[in-house]
Design a protein around this motif. Structure first.
Motif, PDB file in Angstrom:
ATOM      1  N   LYS A 114      46.291  83.613 -24.919  1.00 11.35           N
ATOM      2  CA  LYS A 114      47.564  83.815 -24.224  1.00 11.35           C
ATOM      3  C   LYS A 114      47.476  83.354 -22.776  1.00 11.35           C
ATOM      4  O   LYS A 114      48.429  82.790 -22.221  1.00 11.35           O
ATOM      5  CB  LYS A 114      47.965  85.293 -24.281  1.00 11.35           C
ATOM      6  N   GLN A 115      46.319  83.598 -22.132  1.00 15.52           N
ATOM      7  CA  GLN A 115      46.125  83.158 -20.755  1.00 15.52           C
ATOM      8  C   GLN A 115      46.144  81.637 -20.650  1.00 15.52           C
ATOM      9  O   GLN A 115      46.691  81.071 -19.698  1.00 15.52           O
ATOM     10  CB  GLN A 115      44.806  83.729 -20.213  1.00 15.52           C
ATOM     11  N   GLU A 122      42.039  71.565 -19.444  1.00 17.55           N
ATOM     12  CA  GLU A 122      41.462  72.598 -18.588  1.00 17.55           C
ATOM     13  C   GLU A 122      39.933  72.495 -18.596  1.00 17.55           C
ATOM     14  O   GLU A 122      39.227  73.325 -19.171  1.00 17.55           O
ATOM     15  CB  GLU A 122      41.909  73.987 -19.066  1.00 17.55           C
ATOM     16  N   HIS A 161      40.069  85.654 -18.164  1.00 20.68           N
ATOM     17  CA  HIS A 161      39.367  86.861 -17.739  1.00 20.68           C
ATOM     18  C   HIS A 161      38.464  87.324 -18.879  1.00 20.68           C
ATOM     19  O   HIS A 161      38.910  87.437 -20.025  1.00 20.68           O
ATOM     20  CB  HIS A 161      40.361  87.968 -17.370  1.00 20.68           C
ATOM     21  N   GLU A 192      43.743  87.526 -26.066  1.00 20.05           N
ATOM     22  CA  GLU A 192      44.244  87.560 -24.695  1.00 20.05           C
ATOM     23  C   GLU A 192      43.888  86.272 -23.959  1.00 20.05           C
ATOM     24  O   GLU A 192      44.688  85.760 -23.169  1.00 20.05           O
ATOM     25  CB  GLU A 192      43.672  88.772 -23.958  1.00 20.05           C
ATOM     26  N   ASN A 193      42.683  85.749 -24.187  1.00 17.07           N
ATOM     27  CA  ASN A 193      42.291  84.495 -23.547  1.00 17.07           C
ATOM     28  C   ASN A 193      43.173  83.343 -24.002  1.00 17.07           C
ATOM     29  O   ASN A 193      43.528  82.460 -23.208  1.00 17.07           O
ATOM     30  CB  ASN A 193      40.819  84.187 -23.847  1.00 17.07           C
ATOM     31  N   ALA A 253      49.699  80.429 -20.884  1.00 20.99           N
ATOM     32  CA  ALA A 253      50.449  80.689 -19.651  1.00 20.99           C
ATOM     33  C   ALA A 253      49.828  79.972 -18.457  1.00 20.99           C
ATOM     34  O   ALA A 253      50.305  80.149 -17.329  1.00 20.99           O
ATOM     35  CB  ALA A 253      50.506  82.190 -19.385  1.00 20.99           C
ATOM     36  N   ARG A 254      48.767  79.198 -18.724  1.00 25.77           N
ATOM     37  CA  ARG A 254      48.041  78.481 -17.666  1.00 25.77           C
ATOM     38  C   ARG A 254      47.556  79.430 -16.573  1.00 25.77           C
ATOM     39  O   ARG A 254      47.628  79.132 -15.369  1.00 25.77           O
ATOM     40  CB  ARG A 254      48.909  77.363 -17.074  1.00 25.77           C
ATOM     41  N   ARG A 255      47.085  80.593 -17.012  1.00 22.26           N
ATOM     42  CA  ARG A 255      46.452  81.527 -16.084  1.00 22.26           C
ATOM     43  C   ARG A 255      44.947  81.423 -16.223  1.00 22.26           C
ATOM     44  O   ARG A 255      44.422  80.906 -17.212  1.00 22.26           O
ATOM     45  CB  ARG A 255      46.895  82.973 -16.387  1.00 22.26           C
ATOM     46  N   GLY A 256      44.228  81.958 -15.239  1.00 26.19           N
ATOM     47  CA  GLY A 256      42.777  81.959 -15.305  1.00 26.19           C
ATOM     48  C   GLY A 256      42.283  82.872 -16.404  1.00 26.19           C
ATOM     49  O   GLY A 256      42.879  83.930 -16.674  1.00 26.19           O
ATOM     50  N   GLN A 285      37.984  75.562 -16.852  1.00 23.91           N
ATOM     51  CA  GLN A 285      38.028  76.775 -17.663  1.00 23.91           C
ATOM     52  C   GLN A 285      37.275  76.581 -18.970  1.00 23.91           C
ATOM     53  O   GLN A 285      36.671  77.524 -19.482  1.00 23.91           O
ATOM     54  CB  GLN A 285      39.481  77.163 -17.943  1.00 23.91           C
TER      55      GLN A 285
END
Length: 347
Positions: free
Chosen positions: A298-299, A235, A307, A295-296, A302-305, A238
């Motif tokens: 975990k993101q 990534e 925050h 939380e980052n 999950a391959r999420r952006g 990111q």
């Protein structure tokens, strides 16, 4: 082979000591009592045992051999970390194959001395360990160990205990990129050093210092884990964004946690105005940042952006002293040309 005052060897001493405590530090090690207290503070209730020896113990057994013997003697302990001089060895029943070695190796690369390397290794192991029963009731399941250099596999209570050795003199692969970008790497190292200092203060009886040590150590370990996962998943975008965000936030956090601010407040509350309010401000910021960090991670999983919602601008802006230290940190990092003005963003 040297014998101890009871006619035992180094390993026998450690085996006996770890039956009653989770840390053994040989009397031949400088500052043994303080180091023992510091490491015990870091471990807390975790199923981790640490044995620290002088270089002389190498005449009796190698680090991996010692880990194996301690594992056999204490089958209920999840992870064992051993230092012989400045060489670390580690084995675990609960971590993924090679993880204990990786944590120890990374700690040795970043740490300035073996005491700090031990502290960082403990923090890294705690961050990675799954929730497991305490050592007294732990039922070790099968573990497959990965050999790095010389590896020892020992049958201990029906389970295999993988022993991984990591040497301080070993360097990483040529051309390999460090998972932590600058300036995040510098700030994480500062947090690791501060963790040890808070732990020492906590062992000396300073209120809240031990709790802060645990919180700060967790942030350092989780920050390394975040960038390691971003690196493994490729990534790049990111990772670059996180480097900017975390570089700025960690800069402010290390300023607030610095030995001249929060640590001094905890040790000398009578010398500060509003010490309780100041302490609560910093600890609240640490807690909020720690939650966002998890939380980052975990993101990323999950391959999420990613925050980023936690800002420490209020923390840095409420106290004139912190604003001044903030400027000094920027000058030291070369981000500000001098007293005439700042080049960074305003608090």
């Amino acid at each position: 082979m040297r014998s101890t005052m009871d006619g035992q060897g180094y390993v026998d001493d450690a085996v006996d000591a770890l039956a009653a405590d989770n840390v053994y530090v040989s009397s031949e090690v400088t500052g043994a009592a303080a180091l023992r207290d510091q490491l015990a503070q870091q471990i807390g209730d975790e199923s981790i045992a640490v044995a620290v020896f002088s270089d002389n113990a190498a005449l009796e057994a190698s680090g991996p051999d010692i880990v194996s013997e301690l594992a056999a003697a204490h089958p209920g302990t999840a992870t064992i970390i051993v230092a012989v001089g400045d060489d670390l060895s580690a084995g675990s029943r609960v971590l993924a194959p090679g993880e204990a070695m990786r944590v120890a190796n990374e700690a040795e690369v970043s740490a300035s001395d073996v005491d700090t390397a031990l502290t960082e290794t403990i923090q890294g192991v705690i961050a990675l360990e799954p929730d497991a029963p305490a050592s007294g009731s732990f039922d070790a399941g099968p573990l497959v160990g990965v050999a790095v250099g010389a590896a020892v596999l020992l049958a201990a209570g029906g389970a295999l205990f993988g022993v991984m050795r990591s040497r301080r003199r070993r360097t990483g692969s040529a051309g390999a990129r460090h998972p932590l970008p600058e300036p995040v790497r510098t700030h994480v190292h500062t947090l690791q050093v501060l963790t040890a200092e808070y732990a020492q203060a906590g062992a000396a009886g300073v209120p809240q210092a031990g709790e802060v040590a645990t919180d700060v150590g967790r942030i350092a370990a989780h920050t390394s884990e975040l960038f390691d996962r971003l690196d493994r998943k490729g990534e790049e975008g990111q990772r670059a964004t996180a480097a900017v965000e975390y570089g700025e936030t960690l800069r402010k956090l290390t300023g607030a946690l610095d030995r001249d601010y929060l640590l001094d407040i905890l040790i000398h509350p009578d010398l500060w105005d509003d010490p309780v309010e100041r302490t609560d401000e910093v600890r609240s910021a640490v807690s909020a940042f720690s939650v966002e960090l998890v939380e980052n991670i975990k993101q990323v999983n999950a391959r999420r952006g990613l925050h980023f919602q936690v800002s420490l601008d209020g923390l840095m802006g409420r106290r004139k002293e912190l604003r001044e230290w903030d400027r000094e940190f920027e000058r030291a990092a070369g981000d500000e040309p001098g007293p005439s003005g700042r080049t960074g963003s305003a608090d």
